[in-house]
Design an enzyme around this catalytic site. Structure first.
Site, PDB file in Angstrom:
ATOM      1  N   HIS A   1      61.388  17.914  14.937  1.00 13.52           N
ATOM      2  CA  HIS A   1      62.032  18.124  16.242  1.00 13.52           C
ATOM      3  C   HIS A   1      61.522  17.069  17.223  1.00 13.52           C
ATOM      4  O   HIS A   1      60.365  16.636  17.147  1.00 13.52           O
ATOM      5  CB  HIS A   1      61.735  19.535  16.764  1.00 13.52           C
ATOM      6  CG  HIS A   1      62.473  19.856  18.026  1.00 13.52           C
ATOM      7  ND1 HIS A   1      61.962  19.549  19.270  1.00 13.52           N
ATOM      8  CD2 HIS A   1      63.692  20.404  18.232  1.00 13.52           C
ATOM      9  CE1 HIS A   1      62.855  19.922  20.183  1.00 13.52           C
ATOM     10  NE2 HIS A   1      63.906  20.434  19.584  1.00 13.52           N
TER      11      HIS A   1
ATOM     12  N   GLU B   1      69.924  15.601  17.652  1.00  9.54           N
ATOM     13  CA  GLU B   1      69.555  16.005  19.006  1.00  9.54           C
ATOM     14  C   GLU B   1      69.090  14.772  19.777  1.00  9.54           C
ATOM     15  O   GLU B   1      67.917  14.369  19.650  1.00  9.54           O
ATOM     16  CB  GLU B   1      68.432  17.043  18.958  1.00  9.54           C
ATOM     17  CG  GLU B   1      68.793  18.278  18.173  1.00  9.54           C
ATOM     18  CD  GLU B   1      67.878  19.448  18.497  1.00  9.54           C
ATOM     19  OE1 GLU B   1      68.307  20.333  19.234  1.00  9.54           O
ATOM     20  OE2 GLU B   1      66.739  19.453  18.041  1.00  9.54           O
TER      21      GLU B   1
ATOM     22  N   GLY C   1      66.495  19.785  26.729  1.00  8.57           N
ATOM     23  CA  GLY C   1      65.574  20.460  27.648  1.00  8.57           C
ATOM     24  C   GLY C   1      65.882  20.267  29.117  1.00  8.57           C
ATOM     25  O   GLY C   1      66.883  19.656  29.501  1.00  8.57           O
TER      26      GLY C   1
ATOM     27  N   SER D   1      71.053  20.575  25.265  1.00  6.73           N
ATOM     28  CA  SER D   1      71.735  21.136  26.444  1.00  6.73           C
ATOM     29  C   SER D   1      73.094  21.755  26.124  1.00  6.73           C
ATOM     30  O   SER D   1      74.015  21.694  26.935  1.00  6.73           O
ATOM     31  CB  SER D   1      71.876  20.076  27.544  1.00  6.73           C
ATOM     32  OG  SER D   1      70.598  19.695  28.033  1.00  6.73           O
TER      33      SER D   1
END
Ligand code: 13P
Length: 259
Positions: free
Chosen positions: A96, A168, A174, A214
């Site tokens: 991640h 991502e 975030g 998001s």
């Protein structure tokens, strides 16, 4: 039948009790939505995993947020594949953005974890994505290809059947992040799909590629309608069971595919 992948990474937010409450609520609220083609998953903190597996009652797939590549050894603070195996989970999130950028994980570390996960029979959810700088300098494609080629180095065609990938973009994740437009996301997702097909000529095209960064109730439909997006990996907007269930319903109603 096509499958659709919808999941959330709870990051470092919920205690054990909060995780259990959340999962019970989510199980209840999605009871009428669950269908054979829907892969619904939640990735809580390590400490909550055993209780999470119990609370999910096999109705929601539970995964871990990270894993050491070694089975045992002098690795203080790490969690081994053997430990995760005893909990009864089969999904491991690897690489991640926050692991890479806040804890310095490299593509080579990620590769060792992917190989370890596969060796132990887990499904690795390999997360990749370009930074704002990569985007500015026009090296998004190179970055994604490098992350895939190193991250999946040594994976056999047979093992590739178990791999999931999440795209991502780091700049989209975030607080302060902004979602990629559906068109931008689709272009990157297509680069990923093409690279996977190149790496695994027999079945690379079948590896699911999810979008994350998001995602919320306003943009979920537009994103899932893109041809190269097989699912959504959601953070903040999914941490209330009610809002996650609403997004799931909305995405299924978009009816792009016969799930
Ligand atoms: P946000 O949806 O909060 O941007 O987080 C996405 C994410 O990191 C999923 O792994």
């Amino acid at each position: 039948m096509k499958r659709i992948y919808l999941g959330t990474n709870l990051k470092m937010y919920k205690t054990n009790r909060e995780t259990v409450t959340y999962l019970k609520e989510l199980t209840e609220k999605t009871a009428a939505l669950r269908c054979p083609g829907l892969e619904l998953f939640v990735i809580p903190s390590f400490t909550a995993l055993p209780e999470a597996v119990e609370a999910a009652e096999g109705k929601i797939k539970i995964g871990a947020q990270n894993m050491c590549w070694e089975d045992a050894g002098e690795y203080t603070g790490e969690i081994s594949p053997r430990m995760l195996k005893t909990i009864g989970i089969d999904l491991i999130e690897i690489g991640h953005s926050e692991r890479r950028h806040k804890f310095g994980e490299t593509n080579f570390d990620v590769n060792r974890k992917v190989l370890a996960a596969l060796r132990h029979g887990f499904t690795p959810l390999l997360c990749i994505g370009e930074t704002e700088a990569d985007k500015t300098y026009g090296v998004t494609t190179e970055c994604l290809r490098e992350q895939l080629k190193i991250g999946l180095y040594g994976v056999t065609g047979e093992q590739a059947r178990r791999v999931w990938v999440a795209y991502e973009p780091v700049w989209a994740i975030g607080v302060g992040g902004k979602p990629a437009t559906p068109e931008y996301a689709n272009r990157s997702q297509q680069v990923i799909k093409d690279t996977l097909a190149e790496l695994f000529p027999d079945n690379g095209g079948e590896i699911p590629v999810l979008y994350g960064g998001s995602v919320n109730s306003r943009n979920a439909t537009g994103l899932i309608e893109q041809p190269a997006i097989d699912g959504l990996f959601i953070g903040r907007a999914a941490w209330e069971a009610e809002s996650f269930a609403a997004i799931i319903k909305q995405v299924l109603d978009a009816g792009k595919r016969n799930y």
